[in-house]
Design a protein around this motif. Structure first.
Motif, mmCIF file in Angstrom:
data_model
loop_
_atom_site.group_PDB
_atom_site.id
_atom_site.type_symbol
_atom_site.label_atom_id
_atom_site.label_comp_id
_atom_site.label_asym_id
_atom_site.label_seq_id
_atom_site.Cartn_x
_atom_site.Cartn_y
_atom_site.Cartn_z
ATOM 1 N N LYS A 93 0.833 -1.207 0.000
ATOM 2 C CA LYS A 93 0.000 0.000 0.000
ATOM 3 C C LYS A 93 0.868 1.259 0.000
ATOM 4 O O LYS A 93 0.541 2.243 -0.670
ATOM 5 N N SER A 122 -8.317 -0.906 -3.864
ATOM 6 C CA SER A 122 -7.716 -2.216 -3.609
ATOM 7 C C SER A 122 -7.122 -2.850 -4.863
ATOM 8 O O SER A 122 -6.244 -3.696 -4.772
ATOM 9 N N PRO A 243 -3.601 -7.860 -3.628
ATOM 10 C CA PRO A 243 -4.913 -7.249 -3.393
ATOM 11 C C PRO A 243 -5.365 -7.471 -1.963
ATOM 12 O O PRO A 243 -5.087 -8.506 -1.361
ATOM 13 N N ASP A 244 -6.045 -6.455 -1.411
ATOM 14 C CA ASP A 244 -6.582 -6.554 -0.057
ATOM 15 C C ASP A 244 -7.951 -7.211 -0.138
ATOM 16 O O ASP A 244 -8.896 -6.631 -0.680
ATOM 17 N N THR A 247 -11.186 -5.240 0.994
ATOM 18 C CA THR A 247 -11.720 -4.116 0.223
ATOM 19 C C THR A 247 -11.606 -4.346 -1.267
ATOM 20 O O THR A 247 -11.677 -3.398 -2.045
ATOM 21 N N GLU A 248 -11.429 -5.589 -1.692
ATOM 22 C CA GLU A 248 -11.209 -5.870 -3.111
ATOM 23 C C GLU A 248 -12.464 -5.559 -3.913
ATOM 24 O O GLU A 248 -13.586 -5.838 -3.495
#
Length: 262
Positions: A93, A122, A243-244, A247-248
Motif C-alpha cells: 500500500k 484495492s 490485493p486486499d 476491500t477488493e
C-alpha cells in the motif's frame, strides 16, 4: 461435706441449647461462602476492591486482594504467515500510494483541467484520461500532445514492477465505418494504441494488457453531451501485487441496472 457438695454439682440441669452456637457459626461461614461465590461470578472492579478490603479488615488480613484485570490486551498476531502477509500488504500500500503521488505530480496540469483523474483502491492505482486528450473524435491514433503525457507516465511505469491494464471506453453513440464497425472495435483500438506507446517507451510487453469495454461501463449519464464526453476515456490501472481481500473490488465497475419491465 464432700458427698453433699458433689451431689450439688451433679444435680445441675444440663444445657440443651449449646448446639445453637455451633449452628450459628456454620450459618455465618455458609453465608460468607455464597457471598464470595457471587462476587466471583459477576466481577465488578469497584465492588471487588471494596469487598476484598472489607474481608481483609474483618479477618485481619495483610492488605487487600489484587484486583482482577478484566481488560483485553492487544496481543501480537500468533500466526507467522498472517503476520508476514499483513506486513507485505502494508508495504504494498505504501508503494502504491507513492506511485499515485508521482502520477499526480507528473499529470498535474491535466488534473487541474479535469481531464485526468488519479485514484487508488484495492485494485491498485488508476489513471483515467479523457479521450479528448488522446484522440480525435472517432479515431484511435494518438495526438502529438497526448504522446508527451503518456511518455511521462511510461517513465514511471518502466521502473515499476506491477502489471498494467489499459481499458478503452466509449459513449453510447454508435459508430459504423470501415475502420470501426462498432464501439467495441473503437474502444479496443484506443486501448491498444496506448499499450503500443508504452511498449515503445520501454515498458515490458508481458506486463501490459489491452481491454475494450465499448459503452458498457459509463461513469456519467449518456443523455447529455458532457456526460458522453466523460464516458469517452482510457483508464490505465497499475494493478496491486497483493490485493486486499477486505476491500477488493471487481476488475470493472458493475453495469447499470436494466430498467424495470413495463
Amino acid at each position: 461435706m464432700q458427698r453433699r457438695a458433689r451431689r450439688k454439682f451433679d444435680d445441675e440441669p444440663e444445657n440443651h441449647e449449646r448446639w445453637l452456637i455451633s449452628y450459628a457459626d456454620f450459618i455465618t461461614l455458609l453465608f460468607a461462602f455464597f457471598v464470595v461465590m457471587y462476587s466471583i461470578a459477576a466481577v465488578n472492579t469497584g465492588k471487588y476492591k471494596i469487598f476484598s478490603d472489607a474481608l481483609g479488615d474483618a479477618f485481619g488480613g495483610q492488605g487487600s486482594a489484587k484486583p482482577i484485570n478484566t481488560q483485553v490486551q492487544n496481543l501480537p498476531i500468533p500466526n507467522p504467515a498472517l503476520r508476514r502477509r499483513t506486513e507485505l500488504l502494508r508495504k504494498e500500500k505504501e508503494q502504491m500510494t507513492k506511485l499515485a503521488q508521482d502520477l499526480l505530480s507528473t499529470l498535474a496540469p491535466l488534473v487541474k483541467e479535469g481531464k485526468v483523474r488519479v485514484t487508488q483502491n484495492s485494485r491498485g492505482v488508476s489513471v483515467e484520461i479523457n479521450a479528448s486528450v488522446l484522440f480525435d473524435p472517432g479515431a484511435a491514433l494518438l495526438t502529438s500532445e497526448s504522446r508527451e503525457a503518456l511518455q511521462a507516465v511510461a517513465v514511471l511505469l518502466k521502473a515499476d514492477p506491477h502489471a498494467v491494464q489499459v481499458e478503452g471506453h466509449t459513449d453510447n453513440l454508435p459508430i459504423r465505418n470501415t475502420n470501426f464497425p462498432s464501439n467495441w472495435e473503437l474502444s479496443a483500438a484506443r486501448a491498444g494504441a496506448v499499450v503500443r506507446l508504452f511498449i515503445d517507451s520501454g515498458v515490458a510487453p508481458a506486463r501490459l494488457t489491452a481491454v475494450g469495454h465499448a459503452d458498457n461501463y459509463p461513469v456519467a449519464p449518456n443523455a447529455q453531451a458532457d456526460g458522453r464526453a466523460r464516458n469517452r476515456r482510457v483508464a490505465v490501472t497499475i494493478l496491486s501485487g497483493i490485493p486486499d481481500p477486505a476491500t477488493e473490488v471487481p476488475t470493472a465497475p458493475a453495469p447499470p441496472a436494466a430498467p424495470p419491465a413495463p
